[in-house]
Each structure stands twice: as C-alpha cells, then as structure tokens.
Design an enzyme around this catalytic site. Sequence first.
Site: not given
Length: 173
Positions: A60, A97
């Site tokens: 993006r 994460e």
Amino acid sequence: MTMDLHDYIASIPDFPQPGITFRDITPLLADTKAFGFAIHELAEYANEKGATKIVAPESRGFLLGTPMALEMGVGFVPARKPGKLPRKTISESYTLEYGSATLELNADAIEPGDKVVVVDDLLATGGTIAATNKLIERLGGEVVGLAFLIELTELQGRQVLKDYDIRALLTYE
Ligand code: ADE
C-alpha cells in the site's frame, strides 16, 4: 483547498479478526479530489524536508509513494518482500506480533547524501518503517522524515520511531 480526509476512510469493525477496526483507504483512492489532495499534502511535507528520494514499503505504500515522487520530481524506491528484486539487494528482518518479516532494497537505490522521506498508508507499531529506515541508513542515506495517511496512535509507533520527524494526515485511536 482543504478537505476532511476522514470522510474517505472506511472503518470496518472486527476485520480481519475480532477487536480490530480496519481502516480501509480504498474510498480515498477512488475519489480523485481526495486522493489528489492527500498526495499533494504528503508531497508538500516531503519537499519541505528536502527529500531527494521517496521510499515506500509494499504494497500500500506504493500507492502513495509513486504519485508523491512524480509530483515532487524525485525518484521512487520500492522496499520489497524477499525474492522480488532480481539484482543485488540488502535486507533487514524484523519481528511482528506473530513471527517475523523481511524487507529488501536494491543495493544501488540509495546513495550517500540522499535525503529520504519514507511513506506508507498507515503507521501502526512502526516495525516495518524501522526496518525500512535501517536499510536506507545502511546505504548511507539520511531519513529526513516519515509520512503517513493514517496514524493509529494507540499502537505507539511514534515511540519506536522517536528519532524521526513524522507527519500523519489523519489519526485514529
Ligand atoms: N495495519 C495495521 N493495523 C491496521 C488497521 N487497523 N487498519 C488497516 N491496516 C492496518
């Protein structure tokens, strides 16, 4: 001209998993006035910082970085996932994460003395951008600023990137 770009971000609750509100930038990309305004604001920031190159991580980041670079009249450099760039590259791995990720830059993409603004659609934990900054600095470039459409303030990306100047057009908790 000024616009409230919040009107062009769709917020989708519980996507891609419960508890996450996904901030979808595609309505902004689909509106030529909003997209043009956002690119102009980001390019103006990068010009003020004296950028000689724009670097963006896939995918993006490319949507914002390429029109910014064209508007500014400077080069665009992609930071890519491993195995996509066919010539000599340098790479940095970073933790997410769950698990880890790697980004690569063409080894000849940045020269000592280059002043670089790094752009991405959204600042979350800052891990992707920290790795991108390291790649640029290893090639002798100076990261003069970081530009985002959206900053998710709760995730404390600014802490991870505290040594850098940051401009975000929109913030969400
Ligand atoms: N990337 C990380 N967190 C996100 C979110 N909430 N919306 C869109 N992209 C993201």
